[in-house]
Design a protein around this motif. Structure first.
Motif, mmCIF file in Angstrom:
data_model
loop_
_atom_site.group_PDB
_atom_site.id
_atom_site.type_symbol
_atom_site.label_atom_id
_atom_site.label_comp_id
_atom_site.label_asym_id
_atom_site.label_seq_id
_atom_site.Cartn_x
_atom_site.Cartn_y
_atom_site.Cartn_z
ATOM 1 N N GLY A 68 35.741 34.077 58.382
ATOM 2 C CA GLY A 68 35.975 35.474 58.053
ATOM 3 C C GLY A 68 37.394 35.763 57.609
ATOM 4 O O GLY A 68 37.774 36.928 57.458
ATOM 5 N N SER A 69 38.170 34.714 57.330
ATOM 6 C CA SER A 69 39.587 34.911 57.011
ATOM 7 C C SER A 69 39.794 35.633 55.687
ATOM 8 O O SER A 69 40.847 36.228 55.467
ATOM 9 C CB SER A 69 40.312 33.556 56.987
ATOM 10 N N GLN A 70 38.813 35.593 54.773
ATOM 11 C CA GLN A 70 38.982 36.228 53.474
ATOM 12 C C GLN A 70 38.264 37.575 53.370
ATOM 13 O O GLN A 70 38.242 38.184 52.301
ATOM 14 C CB GLN A 70 38.457 35.294 52.373
ATOM 15 N N LEU A 71 37.659 38.037 54.468
ATOM 16 C CA LEU A 71 36.953 39.319 54.443
ATOM 17 C C LEU A 71 37.947 40.479 54.491
ATOM 18 O O LEU A 71 38.940 40.433 55.205
ATOM 19 C CB LEU A 71 35.997 39.424 55.625
ATOM 20 N N ILE A 72 37.675 41.511 53.694
ATOM 21 C CA ILE A 72 38.495 42.714 53.709
ATOM 22 C C ILE A 72 37.587 43.931 53.680
ATOM 23 O O ILE A 72 36.447 43.873 53.210
ATOM 24 C CB ILE A 72 39.460 42.774 52.501
ATOM 25 N N ASN A 73 38.063 45.045 54.211
ATOM 26 C CA ASN A 73 37.277 46.281 54.152
ATOM 27 C C ASN A 73 38.046 47.431 53.506
ATOM 28 O O ASN A 73 37.594 48.566 53.496
ATOM 29 C CB ASN A 73 36.804 46.702 55.557
ATOM 30 N N ARG A 74 39.192 47.102 52.947
ATOM 31 C CA ARG A 74 39.972 48.140 52.256
ATOM 32 C C ARG A 74 40.789 47.470 51.160
ATOM 33 O O ARG A 74 41.388 46.428 51.372
ATOM 34 C CB ARG A 74 40.903 48.861 53.221
#
Length: 216
Positions: free
Chosen positions: A197-203
């Protein structure tokens, strides 16, 4: 049983156990083979451009050229070498093509390229009736020529272990074997799943500016 030959001479008994790694691709990516040899005794070291063929029983699973040999010293002398090989694509690209074709089928173009620039190869499996109005190759490797033709009609290609060029519609080639729990085509308990999940972003923040007088 795995058999390895170097310029026709069997060298499989010299290979250090578990050092052989073969990477096979269904597309135009080159196949590779890597293995380490024990040279204790009067054994001859493979050198650049040697012909390497690897069999699994009677099936030829790799054929190509030695491209790199790395030696390791033990007890004051060379005893172990790591041999890296690339499939026939390496040899296929030795000459640069400089030619123009007009109103020719792709099959005829490939056959002519092979005949003029790589006569030890064949194009039996590269028959294609697509007509190219004009294509120019200006001092480029043969693999670039085939790739350009493949991109035009959205096809793919590769060179097999017997030096034959294959040119085919994408997604029509299948793997030579299936995987199941019981057919023996996989190493049991080797499946590893990793959730990252190191490359997940939500903004996402977008910074604007001015370019040529217009605001962005």
């Amino acid at each position: 049983m795995i058999t390895i030959t170097n310029n026709g001479t069997a060298i499989g008994s010299w290979v250090i156990p578990d050092s052989l790694v073969i990477t096979q691709n269904l597309t135009n990516e080159s196949d590779t083979a890597v293995f380490a040899l024990n040279l204790v005794g009067s054994r001859t070291t493979p050198v650049f451009d040697d012909d390497i063929i690897i069999y699994d029983d009677a099936s030829k699973i790799f054929a190509g050229k030695v491209v790199e040999v790395t030696g390791a010293m033990k007890s004051g002398k060379l005893e172990v070498v790591k041999v890296q090989c690339v499939d026939h694509t390496f040899e296929f690209d030795r000459q640069l093509a400089s030619v123009t074709y007009e109103n020719e089928t792709i099959g005829a173009i490939i056959a002519n390229l092979v005949l003029n620039y790589a006569p030890t190869f064949t194009s039996v499996n590269a028959a294609s009736a697509f007509v190219i109005q004009k294509v120019v190759f200006n001092q480029v490797p043969l693999s670039h020529c085939i790739r350009k033709l493949a991109d035009i009609v959205r096809y793919d290609w590769y060179i097999d272990e017997d030096k034959d060029v294959h040119f085919f519609e994408k997604f029509t080639n299948t793997a030579p074997f299936d995987l199941s729990d019981t057919n023996g085509n996989h190493v049991y308990s080797s499946l590893v799943r990793t959730d990252d999940g190191s490359q997940l972003i939500n903004r996402v923040k977008v910074r604007g500016g001015e370019y040529d007088g217009n605001a962005y």
